[in-house]
Motif scaffolding. Structure first.
Motif, PDB file in Angstrom:
ATOM      1  N   LYS A   1       7.046  -0.343   6.012  1.00  0.00           N
ATOM      2  CA  LYS A   1       6.112  -0.075   7.121  1.00  0.00           C
ATOM      3  C   LYS A   1       4.671  -0.280   6.672  1.00  0.00           C
ATOM      4  N   ASP A   2       4.304   0.305   5.534  1.00  0.00           N
ATOM      5  CA  ASP A   2       2.937   0.151   5.026  1.00  0.00           C
ATOM      6  C   ASP A   2       2.650  -1.296   4.641  1.00  0.00           C
TER       7      ASP A   2
ATOM      8  N   VAL B   1      -4.582  -6.697  -4.227  1.00  0.00           N
ATOM      9  CA  VAL B   1      -4.003  -5.444  -3.739  1.00  0.00           C
ATOM     10  C   VAL B   1      -2.605  -5.320  -4.332  1.00  0.00           C
ATOM     11  N   ALA B   2      -2.327  -4.192  -4.971  1.00  0.00           N
ATOM     12  CA  ALA B   2      -0.996  -3.926  -5.506  1.00  0.00           C
ATOM     13  C   ALA B   2      -0.299  -2.907  -4.621  1.00  0.00           C
ATOM     14  N   LEU B   3       0.819  -3.307  -4.044  1.00  0.00           N
ATOM     15  CA  LEU B   3       1.677  -2.384  -3.315  1.00  0.00           C
ATOM     16  C   LEU B   3       2.663  -1.783  -4.313  1.00  0.00           C
TER      17      LEU B   3
ATOM     18  N   THR C   1       1.189   4.207  -1.379  1.00  0.00           N
ATOM     19  CA  THR C   1       2.152   4.646  -0.365  1.00  0.00           C
ATOM     20  C   THR C   1       3.072   5.728  -0.920  1.00  0.00           C
ATOM     21  N   ASN C   2       3.185   6.816  -0.204  1.00  0.00           N
ATOM     22  CA  ASN C   2       4.117   7.894  -0.560  1.00  0.00           C
ATOM     23  C   ASN C   2       3.809   8.483  -1.938  1.00  0.00           C
TER      24      ASN C   2
ATOM     25  N   ASP D   1      -5.117   5.264  -0.005  1.00  0.00           N
ATOM     26  CA  ASP D   1      -4.025   6.066   0.555  1.00  0.00           C
ATOM     27  C   ASP D   1      -3.274   5.362   1.680  1.00  0.00           C
ATOM     28  N   THR D   2      -3.957   4.481   2.404  1.00  0.00           N
ATOM     29  CA  THR D   2      -3.363   3.829   3.576  1.00  0.00           C
ATOM     30  C   THR D   2      -3.757   2.360   3.615  1.00  0.00           C
ATOM     31  N   PRO D   3      -3.022   1.547   4.371  1.00  0.00           N
ATOM     32  CA  PRO D   3      -3.433   0.151   4.554  1.00  0.00           C
ATOM     33  C   PRO D   3      -4.839   0.026   5.142  1.00  0.00           C
ATOM     34  N   GLN D   4      -5.190   0.901   6.066  1.00  0.00           N
ATOM     35  CA  GLN D   4      -6.536   0.863   6.649  1.00  0.00           C
ATOM     36  C   GLN D   4      -7.597   1.158   5.589  1.00  0.00           C
TER      37      GLN D   4
END
Length: 195
Positions: free
Chosen positions: A21-22, A103-105, A136-137, A168-171
């Motif tokens: 989702k993120d 950006v590292a997810l 995320t999480n 903390d969030t994609p935004q």
């Protein structure tokens, strides 16, 4: 000026739904804010969740993949540009050369290695790119604790904290990118090795 965002991420299809989702939300936001995306070229996991969403919302997509992985058939034909490299080192170098931000997810050893290399490149003054870790999480909480331990025990100078940003969030990722101002990093032996 930031135009092309490199995204490092897991290629696993077996994660909790909130990670996908993120990833997809970040891909959408990348496109809607006028950025293009560079990534590993895979049709799997968080990599494709993010890249597919970016492409679906209008971003130009560049995939970079080593020959060995391409031969396994884990690539997508959804890229606007697809670059095949000899190996992983060449892949990272190519991604680095064509990206303006990182950006590292959430990810495994590959993502960790890619992120670490980009931080060191910035530490040594080879680039001034924003480096953002999407947490995320709370996935990267323990890694961030480890970074703090590295600093606390003086394996790295405290100024390394300015090299990366924990979002903390994609935004939050997008807001950081919009306001990012590269600083003149003091790249000398005292800045790198001093207490």
């Amino acid at each position: 000026m930031i135009k092309r965002i490199c995204v490092f991420a897991s290629s696993s299809n077996f994660l909790q739904p909130l990670y996908y989702k993120d990833a997809a939300e970040l891909g959408r936001l990348i496109a809607e804010n006028g950025y293009d995306m560079v990534y590993g070229g895979s049709n799997l996991g968080l990599m494709w969740a993010c890249a597919g969403a970016a492409k679906a919302h209008g971003a130009k997509l560049t995939g970079v993949m080593p020959e060995k992985l391409q031969s396994m058939g884990v690539f997508t034909d959804g890229c606007d540009e697809f670059i095949v490299t000899e190996g992983m080192r060449e892949r990272k170098a190519k991604i680095d050369s064509i990206s303006d931000a990182v950006v590292a997810l959430a990810g495994g050893f590959g993502t960790l290695e890619e992120l670490s290399e980009m931080i060191v490149q910035k530490q040594l003054g080879y680039n001034k790119k924003p480096i953002i870790i999407l947490n995320t999480n709370g996935f990267y909480n323990k890694l961030n604790d480890f970074f703090e331990e590295v600093i606390e025990q003086k394996f790295a100078n405290k100024n390394v904290r300015s090299l990366y940003y924990l979002a903390d969030t994609p935004q939050d990722v997008i807001e950081y990118l919009k306001t990012y101002k590269p600083s003149e990093l003091n790249v000398d032996k005292n800045a790198i090795y001093a207490r």
